[in-house]
Scaffold this active site. Structure first.
Site, PDB file in Angstrom:
ATOM      1  N   GLY A  98       0.831  -1.199   0.000  1.00 38.78           N
ATOM      2  CA  GLY A  98       0.000   0.000   0.000  1.00 38.78           C
ATOM      3  C   GLY A  98       0.858   1.238   0.000  1.00 38.78           C
ATOM      4  N   THR A 131       3.138   4.441   1.217  1.00 34.52           N
ATOM      5  CA  THR A 131       4.255   4.593   2.144  1.00 34.52           C
ATOM      6  C   THR A 131       3.784   5.191   3.460  1.00 34.52           C
ATOM      7  OG1 THR A 131       5.904   4.749   0.386  1.00 34.52           O
ATOM      8  CG2 THR A 131       6.456   5.775   2.485  1.00 34.52           C
ATOM      9  N   GLY A 136       2.362   2.433   5.379  1.00 33.08           N
ATOM     10  CA  GLY A 136       3.454   1.533   5.736  1.00 33.08           C
ATOM     11  C   GLY A 136       4.226   2.012   6.949  1.00 33.08           C
ATOM     12  N   GLU A 168       5.720  -3.434   0.895  1.00 29.72           N
ATOM     13  CA  GLU A 168       5.859  -3.101  -0.531  1.00 29.72           C
ATOM     14  C   GLU A 168       5.041  -1.847  -0.727  1.00 29.72           C
ATOM     15  OE1 GLU A 168       5.476  -2.271  -4.001  1.00 29.72           O
ATOM     16  OE2 GLU A 168       4.029  -3.892  -4.212  1.00 29.72           O
ATOM     17  N   CYS A 175       2.612   0.701  -8.571  1.00 24.97           N
ATOM     18  CA  CYS A 175       3.692   1.337  -7.804  1.00 24.97           C
ATOM     19  C   CYS A 175       5.019   1.314  -8.551  1.00 24.97           C
ATOM     20  CB  CYS A 175       3.830   0.669  -6.443  1.00 24.97           C
ATOM     21  SG  CYS A 175       3.947  -1.125  -6.518  1.00 24.97           S
TER      22      CYS A 175
END
Length: 478
Positions: A229, A231, A234, A251, A285
């Site tokens: 998903g 950053t 994350g 990721e 991404c």
């Protein structure tokens, strides 16, 4: 209505939430909205299955079940294809590649890999205090895994986490994205109805509640968190998981650069760049969203890319002739449009695109020229069909611009001299790289990023080993 998979049972929930068709904006269906209590039950089931069954130690059982899952995915490919087109907005042609057919092969890859993977490594003998000691290392399953996926490639993201985790002997709680819950729940139904995977080994949830995700990232019975998903999210997951020192694989976002050297073939550059940025409407991404070009050839390249973009078909993703579908929702489309409008206000030239198209959540293929490498649109992940062209003044400057990012997921370089291209590629800090359009994406190739694009790797041998622990043994030789 699709159902949740918890401890081997397909169950509903006391509430539901809508899933929209992004090509029309209309309700496609409803998903059961899992509660915190159901998330806790899923974690408890995964913990029990890991601690009390033979799943983590029976390699042959895992191989057999992975092969059953692969067969079920293949046999139900047509219905998964139609659901992916409708819920994800993925063009039909893309489902024959990265949206469905390629991800299905990840499952077979890990079944094959597991059969020949050495779970033991002999370190030989050493002499300690006058006696020989025999030593070896064994690989063990990492434990209970929380796998949380994004909306853009839900089949790919789910299977790239689920297949290696199961191959390693882990048990899993898989949570689909709120925008694409039905696709992930369909996977859970196939597991329950067409495989011998034991109860609790795989649990599949869908939820619109943030608190459910918090359970999966903070619960003390979860050993590993794997997330795909943004950053920003994350960072929050990494912080939340730190209280129990969970292993975290992330990721995340990207702002990948495609570097054009002064000897590159411009026709190839234009075709690759235009179609890459419009692949799944830019919702990838690893897509190269910055095109870094020689300053003296900037206008020529822009003209050719614009020409290629004009040929890209967008519209109904169910039409086999459509190349580009919609963005996932109105909120994402507004975000993309806002970034484009601010870029123009900051001095970038809007060459083509920059328009919303209704019904649905379409956005026209967009090309921005003369972009400042430090500007918002050159630094922020857009996640839409927007290509920013940035001029450079030679190889060193191009490398500097490419590395001028908090991200490091992917990249590309074009040059008639392959050695020169590879030399440039090696100087750019990213986890994957394309030379003259080379395609690195395959089940056996590790995928992941540097810097704030993430931690860890998915797919390949590296993807299996993310879910394994190493235990070192020693015994005194009699």
């Amino acid at each position: 209505m699709k159902r949740l998979l918890i401890d081997g049972e397909l169950v509903g929930a006391d509430r539901a939430f809508d899933s929209l068709n992004p090509a029309t904006g209309e309700v496609l269906g409803q998903a059961p909205d899992a509660t915190v209590a159901q998330a806790e039950a899923a974690v408890a089931a995964a913990r029990r299955a890991f601690d009390t069954t033979s799943w983590s130690t029976d390699v042959q059982q895992r191989v057999r079940c992975l092969r059953q899952l692969h067969k079920a995915l293949v046999e139900h490919g047509d219905e998964l294809r139609e659901l992916t087109i409708a819920e994800v907005g993925a063009p039909r042609m893309l489902t024959y590649g990265a949206q469905l057919d390629q991800p299905i092969e990840i499952v077979r890859y890990y079944a094959d890999l597991l059969e020949g993977y050495a779970m033991t490594e002999d370190l030989g003998e050493v002499e300690v205090r006058g006696k020989p000691h025999r030593r070896w290392v064994e690989k063990e399953a990492g434990g209970v895994v929380s796998a949380i996926v994004a909306y853009n490639y839900p089949n790919q993201l789910a299977l790239a986490k689920l297949a290696p985790a199961l191959a390693a002997g882990c048990t899993v709680v898989l949570k689909g994205a709120p925008d694409t819950p039905l696709v992930t729940l369909a996977l859970g139904e196939l597991i329950a109805e067409h495989t011998d995977i034991p109860p609790g080994v795989v649990n599949v949830l869908a939820s619109s509640e943030v608190a459910v995700g918090e359970v999966l990232t903070t619960h003390p019975d979860v050993d590993i968190v794997t997330f795909t998903g943004s950053t920003a999210t994350g960072r929050k997951i990494m912080a939340a998981a730190s209280t129990t020192l969970k292993r975290v694989f992330l990721e995340l976002g990207g702002k990948s650069a495609s570097v054009v050297l002064d000897d590159a073939d411009l026709a190839t550059v234009a075709m690759f760049s235009a179609f890459a940025i419009c692949s799944h409407a830019g919702q990838g991404c690893a897509i190269t969203t910055r095109l870094v070009v020689p300053r003296e050839r900037h206008d020529e390249i822009v003209e050719q890319v614009a020409g290629m973009m004009s040929q890209i078909s967008y519209g109904d993703p169910a039409d086999q002739k459509t190349f580009m579908g919609p963005l996932i929702n109105a909120r994402q489309r507004d975000k993309v449009d806002g970034l484009v409008q601010r870029a123009v206000a900051a001095g970038a030239k809007l060459v083509t695109g920059g328009e919303k198209v209704d019904p649905g959540f379409f956005y026209t293929p967009t090309l921005l020229a003369g972009v400042d490498p430090d500007s918002e649109v050159a630094q922020e992940e857009v996640f839409g069909p927007v290509l920013a062209v940035i001029p450079h003044d030679g190889d060193d400057d191009a490398v500097r611009i490419a590395n001028n990012s908090i991200y490091g997921l992917s990249g590309g370089v074009f040059s008639a001299d392959e050695d020169r291209a590879i030399a440039v590629a090696r100087r750019i800090r990213s986890g994957t790289f394309s030379i003259n359009g080379g395609n690195y994406f395959h089940p056996d190739a590790p995928f992941g990023g540097y810097k704030q694009s993430g931690i860890g790797r998915e797919m390949g041998v590296a993807g299996l080993e993310e879910f394994l622990e190493s235990k070192t043994f020693a015994t005194v030789v009699a």
